[in-house]
Design a protein around this motif. Structure first.
Motif, PDB file in Angstrom:
ATOM      1  N   VAL A  95       7.752  29.899  -8.099  1.00 39.40           N
ATOM      2  CA  VAL A  95       8.748  31.292  -9.079  1.00 39.40           C
ATOM      3  C   VAL A  95       9.829  29.806  -8.108  1.00 39.40           C
ATOM      4  N   SER A  96      10.074  29.441  -7.058  1.00 37.12           N
ATOM      5  CA  SER A  96      11.428  28.665  -7.616  1.00 37.12           C
ATOM      6  C   SER A  96      11.420  27.968  -8.654  1.00 37.12           C
ATOM      7  N   ASP A 196      11.429  39.794 -10.259  1.00 38.14           N
ATOM      8  CA  ASP A 196      10.247  38.477  -9.395  1.00 38.14           C
ATOM      9  C   ASP A 196       9.575  39.159  -8.850  1.00 38.14           C
ATOM     10  N   ARG A 234       2.654  24.461  -4.589  1.00 36.23           N
ATOM     11  CA  ARG A 234       3.561  25.250  -5.518  1.00 36.23           C
ATOM     12  C   ARG A 234       3.415  25.122  -6.572  1.00 36.23           C
TER      13      ARG A 234
HETATM   14  N1  PMP Z   1      11.889  34.784  -4.915  1.00 40.72           N
HETATM   15  C1  PMP Z   1      11.816  35.220  -3.277  1.00 40.72           C
HETATM   16  C2  PMP Z   1      12.381  36.501  -3.942  1.00 40.72           C
HETATM   17  C3  PMP Z   1      11.257  34.652  -2.562  1.00 40.72           C
HETATM   18  O1  PMP Z   1      11.650  35.272  -1.676  1.00 40.72           O
HETATM   19  C4  PMP Z   1      10.878  32.850  -2.620  1.00 40.72           C
HETATM   20  C5  PMP Z   1      10.719  32.217  -1.517  1.00 40.72           C
HETATM   21  N2  PMP Z   1      11.066  32.207  -0.113  1.00 40.72           N
HETATM   22  C6  PMP Z   1      10.052  32.719  -4.045  1.00 40.72           C
HETATM   23  C7  PMP Z   1      11.293  33.077  -5.405  1.00 40.72           C
HETATM   24  C8  PMP Z   1      10.375  30.876  -4.343  1.00 40.72           C
HETATM   25  O2  PMP Z   1       9.201  30.789  -3.444  1.00 40.72           O
HETATM   26  P1  PMP Z   1       7.930  29.431  -4.264  1.00 40.72           P
HETATM   27  O3  PMP Z   1       8.900  28.629  -4.823  1.00 40.72           O
HETATM   28  O4  PMP Z   1       7.271  29.433  -3.043  1.00 40.72           O
HETATM   29  O5  PMP Z   1       6.787  30.403  -5.275  1.00 40.72           O
END
Ligand code: PMP
Length: 369
Positions: A95-96, A196, A234
């Motif tokens: 998601v990052s 998100d 990822r």
């Molecule tokens: N959004 C939120 C609210 C999160 O807490 C996190 C991870 N701590 C992420 C996005 C990112 O997650 P990832 O990149 O592992 O999918």
């Protein structure tokens, strides 16, 4: 000497969290309440799928937008869940990764982005790096979605509203009624909502409602990191109604010149993950939530979290930073609220750890009040 570092990098202040990690490095076997990932491992069957894909030579780039079968399966789910007929899908590197390319595709300098406070840290830094303006909307002390305040914060510069339910760091799950009300306000003003939903499966008392049920201009980000404990793989996706296909197309273009694609063998394993039943961890995490909440509620001010695996607790004495320093001196790692907020009145606990550690940590925290 010429300045090497760009101004945008200097906008990120990571000193608060660095201080915590520096203090933590000195601890031996601490109660670690700071971790943002589940304490269970990836299910064996899904590990096997990834190994199978690697051994079968699926180690090259995938299409930029992602493996076509994985995209198709996700599109089917989104169609079924929201009734969207031809959703646009992009597989992202976490998601990052999705957040970065979404913000790059959407936020112009000067654009205002409304963010309920407390918030997941990336949102603030991404908006700042892009020259946008964060408009924080206070959700203290109950951490419900502050619909009225969001409505009042909208100006003609508002580009986007960020929604994160279940929420990191508060564990709040926004009610269907609040989400519907926000959808109506956004529709009236024609504002994009980025939702998100990385913690969608970590929901303990009621079903998590997605704003995508009520609003088509919602850019949905969901991931595999937390639900399958594969934070290192990822893997995530962005999904949107047909009317936002252009946003997904622009994000895909940016992905092409940044991440290129999400890791290919893990995308293959993700196809199996979509059909993998992960119900039992929810019961275990509900129990952990109860253990923590019941253990703290008579000594601390906290709202019972409904989802994710965090609690956001008021610091005795009023300063999050000071209480965190005290807790770390007593071998409990927690994070000061100002890492996730414009205020420094709370601290975040992650209860993604063993029941024994939770009990032990609760005992220590209680002794510090
Ligand atoms: N959004 C939120 C609210 C999160 O807490 C996190 C991870 N701590 C992420 C996005 C990112 O997650 P990832 O990149 O592992 O999918």
């Amino acid at each position: 000497m010429k300045e090497t570092i760009a101004e945008r990098a200097k906008l990120i202040d990571a000193s608060g969290i660095r201080k915590v990690f520096a203090l933590a490095a000195e601890l031996k076997d601490p109660v670690n309440f700071s971790i943002g990932q589940p304490d269970f491992d990836v299910p064996e069957a899904l590990k096997e799928e990834a190994i199978k894909a690697i051994k079968a030579g699926q180690n090259k780039y995938s299409q930029t937008a992602g493996d076509s079968l994985l995209k198709e399966r996700i599109a089917e789910r989104i169609e079924k869940e929201f009734g969207w007929s031809r959703p646009a899908i992009l597989i992202t590197s976490g998601v990052s990764g999705g957040l970065l390319i979404a913000f790059l595709a959407i936020v112009n300098p000067g654009d205002e982005v409304i963010i309920p406070d407390p918030y997941f840290v990336m949102y603030k830094h991404l908006v700042n790096m892009l020259g946008g303006k964060c408009v924080f909307v206070d959700s203290y002390l109950d951490f419900k979605l502050p619909v009225e305040k969001i409505s009042e914060a909208i100006t003609n510069k508002t580009k986007m509203i960020i929604l994160n339910s279940p929420c990191n760091p508060t564990g709040a799950v926004y009610s269907e009624q609040q989400i519907k009300a926000l959808a109506e306000i956004a529709a009236e003003k024609d504002i994009l909502i980025l939702t998100d939903e990385i913690y969608e499966r970590f929901c303990y008392d009621s079903k998590c409602t997605s704003i995508a049920n009520y609003y088509e201009r919602a850019l949905l980000l969901r991931g595999f990191s937390k639900s399958y404990a594969m934070t290192g793989w990822r893997l995530a996706y962005a999904a949107a109604h047909e009317c936002l296909t252009n946003v997904i197309e622009q994000m895909t273009k940016i992905q092409q010149y940044t991440f290129v694609c999400a890791p290919t063998p893990f995308q293959k394993a993700a196809i199996a993950a979509l059909n993998y039943e992960t119900g039992d961890f929810v019961d275990a995490y509900r129990r952990k939530r109860d253990l923590l909440y019941e253990g703290l509620k008579d000594k601390f001010e906290l709202v019972k979290p409904g989802g994710a695996f965090y609690a956001f607790v008021k610091a005795p004495g009023g300063s999050g930073t000071e209480f965190v320093e005290k807790a770390i001196k007593n071998n409990v790692l927690i994070i000061p609220g100002n890492v996730f907020s414009e205020k420094d009145t709370h601290f975040r606990i992650s209860y993604a750890t063993s029941d024994e550690k939770i009990q032990h940590g609760v005992e220590i925290l209680r002794s510090l009040t």
